[in-house]
Design an enzyme around this catalytic site. Sequence first.
Site, PDB file in Angstrom:
ATOM      1  CG  HIS A   1      38.842   9.651 -79.764  1.00  0.00           C
ATOM      2  ND1 HIS A   1      38.751   9.540 -81.157  1.00  0.00           N
ATOM      3  CD2 HIS A   1      37.390   8.898 -79.793  1.00  0.00           C
ATOM      4  CE1 HIS A   1      38.039   8.537 -81.738  1.00  0.00           C
ATOM      5  NE2 HIS A   1      37.160   8.190 -80.583  1.00  0.00           N
TER       6      HIS A   1
ATOM      7  CG  ASP B   1      41.425  11.602 -82.660  1.00  0.00           C
ATOM      8  OD1 ASP B   1      40.712  12.562 -81.864  1.00  0.00           O
ATOM      9  OD2 ASP B   1      41.145  10.375 -82.546  1.00  0.00           O
TER      10      ASP B   1
ATOM     11  CB  SER C   1      34.456   6.425 -79.109  1.00  0.00           C
ATOM     12  OG  SER C   1      34.688   7.630 -79.890  1.00  0.00           O
TER      13      SER C   1
END
Lengths: 225, 225, 225, 225, 225, 225, 225, 225
Positions: free
Chosen positions: A195, A192, A16
């Site tokens: 990311h 977090d 991601s």
Amino acid sequence: MLPFEKNSRIVFCGDSVTDVNRDYKAVPAGWGSFGDGYVNLVHALLTAVYPDRELMIMNEGVSGDDIKLMAARWDRDVLDMKPDYVSVMIGINDVWRHFDGPFRQADLVSLDEFEQTYEDLMGRTEPRVKGLIVMSPFMMEPNRDDPMRAMVDRYAEVARKVADRHGATYVDVQAAMDHFLEKQSSYILSMDRCHPGIEGHMLVARTWLQAVGFDWERTTFDDEK
Amino acid sequence: MLPFEKNSRIVFCGDSVTDVNRDYKAVPAGWGSFGDGYVNLVHALLTAVYPDRELMIMNEGVSGDDIKLMAARWDRDVLDMKPDYVSVMIGINDVWRHFDGPFRQADLVSLDEFEQTYEDLMGRTEPRVKGLIVMSPFMMEPNRDDPMRAMVDRYAEVARKVADRHGATYVDVQAAMDHFLEKQSSYILSMDRCHPGIEGHMLVARTWLQAVGFDWERTTFDDEK
Amino acid sequence: MLPFEKNSRIVFCGDSVTDVNRDYKAVPAGWGSFGDGYVNLVHALLTAVYPDRELMIMNEGVSGDDIKLMAARWDRDVLDMKPDYVSVMIGINDVWRHFDGPFRQADLVSLDEFEQTYEDLMGRTEPRVKGLIVMSPFMMEPNRDDPMRAMVDRYAEVARKVADRHGATYVDVQAAMDHFLEKQSSYILSMDRCHPGIEGHMLVARTWLQAVGFDWERTTFDDEK
Amino acid sequence: MLPFEKNSRIVFCGDSVTDVNRDYKAVPAGWGSFGDGYVNLVHALLTAVYPDRELMIMNEGVSGDDIKLMAARWDRDVLDMKPDYVSVMIGINDVWRHFDGPFRQADLVSLDEFEQTYEDLMGRTEPRVKGLIVMSPFMMEPNRDDPMRAMVDRYAEVARKVADRHGATYVDVQAAMDHFLEKQSSYILSMDRCHPGIEGHMLVARTWLQAVGFDWERTTFDDEK
Amino acid sequence: MLPFEKNSRIVFCGDSVTDVNRDYKAVPAGWGSFGDGYVNLVHALLTAVYPDRELMIMNEGVSGDDIKLMAARWDRDVLDMKPDYVSVMIGINDVWRHFDGPFRQADLVSLDEFEQTYEDLMGRTEPRVKGLIVMSPFMMEPNRDDPMRAMVDRYAEVARKVADRHGATYVDVQAAMDHFLEKQSSYILSMDRCHPGIEGHMLVARTWLQAVGFDWERTTFDDEK
Amino acid sequence: MLPFEKNSRIVFCGDSVTDVNRDYKAVPAGWGSFGDGYVNLVHALLTAVYPDRELMIMNEGVSGDDIKLMAARWDRDVLDMKPDYVSVMIGINDVWRHFDGPFRQADLVSLDEFEQTYEDLMGRTEPRVKGLIVMSPFMMEPNRDDPMRAMVDRYAEVARKVADRHGATYVDVQAAMDHFLEKQSSYILSMDRCHPGIEGHMLVARTWLQAVGFDWERTTFDDEK
Amino acid sequence: MLPFEKNSRIVFCGDSVTDVNRDYKAVPAGWGSFGDGYVNLVHALLTAVYPDRELMIMNEGVSGDDIKLMAARWDRDVLDMKPDYVSVMIGINDVWRHFDGPFRQADLVSLDEFEQTYEDLMGRTEPRVKGLIVMSPFMMEPNRDDPMRAMVDRYAEVARKVADRHGATYVDVQAAMDHFLEKQSSYILSMDRCHPGIEGHMLVARTWLQAVGFDWERTTFDDEK
Amino acid sequence: MLPFEKNSRIVFCGDSVTDVNRDYKAVPAGWGSFGDGYVNLVHALLTAVYPDRELMIMNEGVSGDDIKLMAARWDRDVLDMKPDYVSVMIGINDVWRHFDGPFRQADLVSLDEFEQTYEDLMGRTEPRVKGLIVMSPFMMEPNRDDPMRAMVDRYAEVARKVADRHGATYVDVQAAMDHFLEKQSSYILSMDRCHPGIEGHMLVARTWLQAVGFDWERTTFDDEK
């Protein structure tokens, strides 16, 4: 000096942190294909400063991937794109699932399996490309004793070893993050700690570009290849 | 060397090239306040490379503004923000309305009125800030004989003169675009030759940063102010 | 005098300039099938002035098509509709990809391939219809030395030659645009110099209708066929 | 010969047949201001064929208006726009409410009140403009004995008388519709016999343009004013 | 007296006048299955007044259907539902396409084909159900000389003849509409003279219920079957 | 015989059972003003069967109202509409709040306050209208010993007494519901036993219409007033 | 034993941890007023186990609040609700802004100002209620040497001191979190270590309820007050 | 004492009371997989109080299921998940369809078929798991003579018998609801007496947890398995 020849194809693969909302239906290197992260910034900087090179940037990150999931799609998503250069960043999900996955009994990737799979991917890819770039997985947590940070460091060490064995350029993103975190909290870069926001992605992009010999001050096309 | 002291406030003012979908309700320098253009990229690069400076970037661009519309909101949007540095890019709409406005009889800004208004704004602002940055309006059209491009050049020349009179740093964005257009078509940068895509915004951001002394290769905090 | 007999079927084929948001699921010649461009205007003018002819207008434009993509669907989209007349406008994407496509390494159509494919399509279609209409591709850029405009002119010249070889009516849209651009900037007609707004589409529609003998002043049905 | 001098301002006022989804927040004569009906088509045709005239078209139609509602906003919406020419089409709602309004006891406008109000509006406007254009209200129903059609005819007759008294150009849209309905059903033009589709709007636009001396075949700018 | 036995299944088949936005994915006779037209009102009235009968109402109308389209799905949509009673209203589209379809060359249904198809459907259905109800197609236009109204009357006459041949209850909806139109304009019932609003659907529902012997004043369950 | 004279205005006031998603911005008696409940059905039946009367139906129900909230808006919403007839149904929320409101400490209306307020409203309204209709509040629960049903019965009894004192027509909706519930469960009519579905609303509409002398079988206009 | 008397009003005030998407337009203690966090869970548990108490729970949390922002609305949001008991959790934003706010120069709350403001709020509230509950701010980070965690601990210590001075029940949420984090990573509870998921909110709710004497095993109403 | 060993897998199966908007595409035990009902609350409480157990909770409820529909998917949805414990709540739809289904002729499940199917499911499951939990279906209606409540009681009695035969823990949810309804109306828990709100789901969750030995006051991990 930037090593990429005119019309080189560069594939970025990963999870991601590489994907960042890219449009899976976009034409490769077309509108929306770059996502909103470091790949987009690398593309924009290479295009702005080296328009004569006409480099084709392909984002093949997929959110949620650990190395096993990425390996399963490697041939189709990476090799079939006929890349000249391949850049990989993987490992954060291999670690993260040990910490957020116990209640759903996630299928965990051990350090050994991580190394074997990484080794296999690079081994198969090295002979088919002009260059490999391996980026460290990283966590935006300055405390090296934090259990997850410590595990990330072990997986990053594997990435470095694999890179060395295959003559890949190693991009130590974790080191860049650690330098930043000397001055500011992780919340500037990420909610977090995994990311990044735009500032963190810019840091990733700069680190990558510095590693491959990008010349920010370039003002002529005399170095054209 | 980057001149901005720790905790400097830098206001960017201008038109849609500065605005780029910023959220007008966002907290200044907060989430969504930067838009999606060069201001966002400048912010990200300054944050990534100079985290110790804690520079506060405020985007005050408003889509559609010509210099008269911008002047009408200058006090509230720029001076009231108590900036240490102010960066301005204006003029493309002053020119464009001569070409796309005849059927709706747009209210046109003459070269003289452009110069007078610009002069007045800089004159009032210079004594209240530590530094001024003036960016050229620009058109992504390589043919200097194109009627609109020729007019943009005349307005840009005014911007340069005003900048000189007030000791402002002048950022020649048009020159950077012209260099790029030696190698690629304007469609790489923009569909309408006025609004850049991400690649064009990166070029604007780089040109701005080079003009103010940004050090892409900076790796220590020893130059901290 | 308008040549189309009562109940003639006229198919318009081409790229996004023909398509313009038509509803692909619409019944042919039904609600939403005409798009929002010149085909819609031609349909409305023919219906308003020649209601007795009951002409069936079918829009088969597809956004993004170059001549190779169009050729691949020609049988199904054009010939299978059993047209009495076929109108074609193609070529702008064949040219444009040379200018906006280098970073994604778009598959380019050479002038030769353009001519061969066009020749083949017209050769297969001529014997099956009562009439062919060939429209020039065009760019809303008045400077004939502009690299892309110059290339558009070369492709348009091919279209004219193919039209001549097959007895097609040739509609010189580029000439109509050039006439307009003597008086106004391209921004009145288009933001990107390739996709017209309603004013540009009206110019295309008028040019087409004048070429086929439409009588704007018609007030009786005495010329009924 | 088209009478409108260069830079003339032409205001169209009326009801939903004039309005047709125009954006009330649009800049006058700017994007979205024209709606999707005959005003848009008139604008596009005048722009396409007379680009040298730079005519400013303003749509001031408001859906639902009868003549009383329109009169109440006349000064602000029409006279304050400083028009050189004013075109009006009103009356269908004055009639329609007699037929669809009984259950909600709509406030009806008698023929006398219609004439007085129309007379007053034209009387106040005539001295302030270079020209007036009065368009007949119309119903797309061929049967002149239909009760509503018969009433529309009486209101249209009033419009014609008022037009004559003030030297206005009278545009007999009903006659154009009747001609069309000799050949086709009203369903080709309209679902409800009052609101035209694109084909009906094109018929209205052509009728208006023919009445004011528009030259469809114009190919030079020699008649420039 | 209402003839439907306890637990009877009644299928309504037809076109958009029957369908009216019913949810095609709904469970038969479940939420959303009834649409917003006369079938819904018939269902509600039968449920409210005859709750002891537990009648299952199934709406199988499909917007756009003419008799040929309906015939093609008759077995699956009607007979497979194992109805005890079948109610049909069809024909308005068979007529309408003659008036709104010429420009798209719609496939027309002649009066003969209409009669044959209707005859065939009723012939196959009669032996499999306890009762048939045939409703006239109708147009909310009082002028019997209107070309479309006149054609509707011819198709309705066929429906009546077919109904007579198969012992079906004939529901003359057109007569009910004509009675209404003696007092009010068609605009009270419908914008397009074919699709009723809630008031028109209530008129259809009442006409249907009166034809089958519904007792509005029923206050006991003594007539239970 | 239906007592309402031609052009009578009938206002329905109440709570959510009357409101049912009506559009508060709709023109009185115009599109969307009737909601989706019994008022809509009453309107449709009166229009369908008595089109000559041209009755204007106004829905002034407001979801959530108890009698105090309704009283506060009575003058503006009811009397200012200049009704000839007023129909009221209120009380279910006055009761319901005793059962669903304790945790939010809803402001409760006692039986005495209910009677006084109701008495006051009817007393002020009676002299200003031609007729009053009072509808019982009701609960779709057959068990008269259920605590909430028992309380609804007491409030309904008050409504009946007030109706009697002011010569109002009393509509006993509860009785109609009880009759239905002899045969079917409350779930056929309502999920929550307070808000009816379409079947329940039809039952309310029929009960109201029977109470005022509506003639379902009416087929001539000879009884016109 | 649960101290809250029948019909007590309990107001919860705080920041986003208290708010959690509550509907600001909801009726107090009505649908949607509780949010999706611990207040909702506390309400549900108190209602399920103590239905006889009829406790009114009011959520007055506002996302983004630090103690200064909360103090500014205290009178209107807390005291004006006439609470019997008040529960407060505040402080995480006072701390967080030191870590995520430097680039936007957020207005910081010092430890002294935090204590003074807290003291003032409790001092003004204590005499007006039956009981105060003070909840510790908390961070889901087990490492007490983490700079932000260390600062949270200092602010929590202030909350405890203020609670002691005003006889408030102190709820040590941080202790409950620390106990949990002995066994699992913070990612089980929260992505950003500040905003809990449902599991973390349940932990907060349990901790609060244990502190006030909630009896999970209660099975009779004999202890009714 | 809670019997579930570390890493136990617990599957909850049932109808809409179990399902409650769970995301069918979610990873088992991942984000969104728990729905918004009692399963989510049980999961949150077990996680908050027993984080060391790492229990995997899987929601396999499907809205609308009766026992036959559930049985048809039992192998795939329950047994294939390899559960250690299975919890079932089924039966309300088997009963409800007798009351809301007559008009759509719903396929009813008799008491015998209910018992046989339940017996078969438990018989096949018992040997494959460590424990079974059977929850009573329930209706939030205090009147045991209400026809639907009475039928629910008969189906619940079957559930209890089946539970006894297979050594399952029986959770008497109906008893918990009845206790609550001594003090408050059903409207506090549910609008339709079948689907609980958050308060009702909390009551279900507490009842389930009390039945399996959950310790609300647990504060150490000394009882770890």
